[in-house]
Design an enzyme around this catalytic site. Structure first.
Site: not given
Ligand code: URA
Length: 239
Positions: A103
């Site tokens: 993310d």
């Molecule tokens: N899980 C998440 O919630 N975000 C990420 O970026 C990776 C794993």
């Protein structure tokens, strides 16, 4: 020469040395059985077991281990014009795409490659490559919360149970934990914590299989070594 053989993607440097020692490598038609002989890819013809090696920068496979900072998106383009992870390695002519996503608000280890077969193996749930996350949550994460997390939580796309979960620090306002999962569903870690009524304040991926961020600063990257690539392939195809 062993480096050149490894750079062509045939095998690791160490195994290339073994091939040389076994008399299986020829330079310009002559068997060379000591390592360390210099070759010029523009001029010399190198053959391994009679097959000529080709070093073609257009088809060479490149895999980077990137330390993604917060604020970068892991897609190849962004309609909102936010910074892209590929901006962090823009000197490569090759189209290196991120293996899976982190993310925008997540930092940490992200592989970027033009090797589609490797990317598919790494992302396929069958292979169960471990991913370890360091998570800061708002509020006090108590032993009972840890127990619930370890038991697994129900998410809208199915049950999610970590391989491991450890509580590192538990304070009234903030707590720190680590979590290991083998899957990579969208926003999975944040949703697992949300299911227990915790909000993630910071999230970082600190390990993928045996790969860590050791020696790679935020925003920096390094190339994976041939031996590391071989180890990843072995994990996916142990036979
Ligand atoms: N899980 C998440 O919630 N975000 C990420 O970026 C990776 C794993």
């Amino acid at each position: 020469m062993q480096k050149y053989i490894a750079d062509c993607g045939l095998t690791s440097r160490r195994r290339a040395e073994a091939l040389i020692a076994r008399g299986l490598v020829a330079v310009n038609g002559k068997i060379v059985s000591e390592p360390g002989v210099k070759v010029d890819p523009e001029v010399d013809q190198v053959a391994v077991e009679g097959k000529r090696l080709e070093f073609n920068p257009a088809t060479a496979k490149i895999t980077l281990l990137l330390h993604k900072p917060v604020g970068y998106v892991s897609t190849m383009s962004d309609p909102q014009n936010r910074p892209l992870v590929k901006d962090l390695y823009k000197n490569f002519k090759e189209r290196l795409f991120p293996v899976g996503r982190l993310d925008i608000n997540t930092s940490g280890l992200l592989l970027c490659t033009n090797d589609g077969a490797l990317a598919n193996q790494l992302m396929h749930p069958r292979y169960k490559f471990e991913k370890e996350y360091r998570i800061t949550v708002n509020g006090k994460f108590a032993e009972k919360d840890l127990k619930l997390l370890r038991q697994g939580v129900e998410l809208e796309d199915g049950f999610a149970k970590p391989l491991r979960a450890e509580l590192i620090r538990s304070e009234k306002r903030r707590s720190l934990l680590t979590l290991v999962i083998a899957e990579g569903r969208n926003r999975q870690v944040r949703r697992m914590l949300r299911a227990l009524d915790f909000q993630v304040a910071a999230l970082a991926r600190i390990r993928l299989a045996f790969l860590t961020l050791d020696g790679v600063k935020k925003g920096a990257w390094r190339r994976l070594r041939a031996a590391e690539l071989e180890r990843l392939r072995m994990l996916a195809n142990p036979e």
